[in-house]
Design an enzyme around this catalytic site. Structure first.
Site, short mmCIF file in Angstrom:
data_model
loop_
_atom_site.label_atom_id
_atom_site.label_comp_id
_atom_site.label_asym_id
_atom_site.label_seq_id
_atom_site.Cartn_x
_atom_site.Cartn_y
_atom_site.Cartn_z
N LYS A 13 0.84 -1.20 0.00
CA LYS A 13 0.00 0.00 0.00
C LYS A 13 0.88 1.25 0.00
O LYS A 13 0.59 2.23 -0.69
CB LYS A 13 -0.95 -0.02 1.21
CG LYS A 13 -2.05 -1.05 1.03
CD LYS A 13 -2.80 -1.40 2.30
CE LYS A 13 -3.76 -2.58 2.02
NZ LYS A 13 -4.42 -3.10 3.20
N GLN A 23 -4.76 -1.82 9.34
CA GLN A 23 -4.58 -3.13 8.73
C GLN A 23 -5.15 -4.23 9.65
O GLN A 23 -4.80 -4.29 10.83
CB GLN A 23 -3.08 -3.37 8.48
CG GLN A 23 -2.78 -4.66 7.75
CD GLN A 23 -3.35 -4.70 6.33
OE1 GLN A 23 -3.23 -3.75 5.56
NE2 GLN A 23 -4.01 -5.80 5.97
N ASP A 32 -11.39 2.31 3.61
CA ASP A 32 -11.70 0.90 3.41
C ASP A 32 -13.21 0.69 3.25
O ASP A 32 -13.65 -0.37 2.83
CB ASP A 32 -11.25 0.09 4.64
CG ASP A 32 -9.90 -0.58 4.42
OD1 ASP A 32 -9.55 -0.84 3.26
OD2 ASP A 32 -9.20 -0.84 5.42
#
Ligand code: NAP
Length: 285
Positions: free
Chosen positions: A52, A96, A119
């Site tokens: 990422k 994460q 997200d």
């Protein structure tokens, strides 16, 4: 033999489009920034976070990494999220997953400001996706939709089967297919006659988490198969949920693993961070 859907190429096209927009935003004095939070030492999470960060570098988005120790408390993590929510220089926040067991993932997700939830896991964003009026789409399902679109196939009226009903992949995937007027069936571990249901799918999405779970006898001739699975084999190789060699000859289109859905997930994250920066700086059209 099926045509391969090239996630590497399609994701690169998406990232290049994001890069162009990021650079034109910069010319207007607006920069985009993603905060990436990782807790503990899970090697797979470390790989995802590094990927990422690399993508951010490529497209010109600033990335800030917050690497916390395995024994971090829930309170400490919630405190960090709160700080990032309040920081006007941070446009997107990504925590994460998975998190160490002492931390309630749900609480952490709900603490992220919805406008920075790139997200799209926060209940407010999930609700917006349900009603089809959203700012961000969850990265993996949105990436799958983009791969489907790349085939030129019209989703409308197709029988789509999604195997898996997780909040991050299966459920939102089904919703996005429904928004495009597919007739959608969601399957899970209690589904009866899975094989028969799958054999009826014009579009089959596998998000199970079991290597080579989808076998040749589960796939209709000419189906489009999207393989979300990322399973590590004993030999260290990455393998999808689909038995690729056996299934591919039956399909019209299929995604490979690696090089299919995975790169699209990251490309969509870049897109969402750009969107967040635009909204927060009132530059969205
Ligand atoms: P998850 O939360 O473990 O969900 C797996 C789903 O599969 C569950 O809904 C489960 O049903 C269903 N399932 C398990 N065994 C089954 C069976 N025998 N028959 C039918 N359904 C069954 O996993 P996830 O987070 O959705 O991820 C799925 C896969 O996608 C994993 O391999 C993951 O690594 C991968 N993934 C890839 C990306 C990417 O960027 N490429 C992103 C996210 C995830 P129940 O609900 O009944 O238990």
């Amino acid at each position: 033999m099926a045509e391969l859907i090239d996630g590497k190429k399609i994701s690169m096209d998406v990232k290049m489009a994001v890069k162009e927009e990021v650079s034109s935003l910069k010319e207007r004095g607006v920069s985009a920034c993603l905060a990436v939070v990782i807790v503990g030492n899970d090697p797979a999470s470390r790989v995802y976070v590094n990927n990422k960060k690399k993508a951010c570098e490529l497209v010109g988005i600033e990335s800030r990494e917050y690497a916390l120790a395995e024994e971090t408390t829930e309170e400490e993590l919630l405190g960090l999220v709160q700080k990032l929510n309040a920081d006007p220089a941070v446009n997107g926040i990504l925590v994460q997953l998975p998190l160490p067991k002492q931390i309630d993932e749900h609480k952490v997700i709900e603490r992220i400001a919805p406008m920075k939830d790139v997200d799209a896991f926060h209940a407010a964003n999930v609700g917006k996706i349900m009603i089809g009026d959203y700012d961000f789409l969850p990265c993996t399902p949105a990436g799958c939709m983009e791969l489907l679109h790349s085939t030129g196939i019209d989703v409308c009226g197709k029988n789509a089967v999604v195997i898996g009903r997780s909040n991050i992949v299966g459920k939102p995937m089904a919703m996005l297919l429904l928004h495009e007027n597919a007739t959608v069936t969601i399957c899970h571990s209690r589904t009866k006659n899975l094989k028969e249901i799958c054999r009826n799918a014009d579009i089959l999405v596998a998000a199970v988490g079991r290597a080579k779970f989808v076998t040749e006898d589960m796939v209709k001739e000419g189906a489009v198969v999207i393989d979300v699975g990322m399973n590590r084999l004993e030999n260290g190789k990455l393998c999808g949920d689909v038995d690729f060699d056996a299934v591919a000859p039956r399909c019209s289109y299929i995604t490979p693993v690696p090089g299919g859905v995975g790169p699209m997930t990251i490309a969509t994250l870049m897109k969402n961070t750009l969107t967040a920066a635009k909204i927060q700086n009132h530059t969205a059209e």
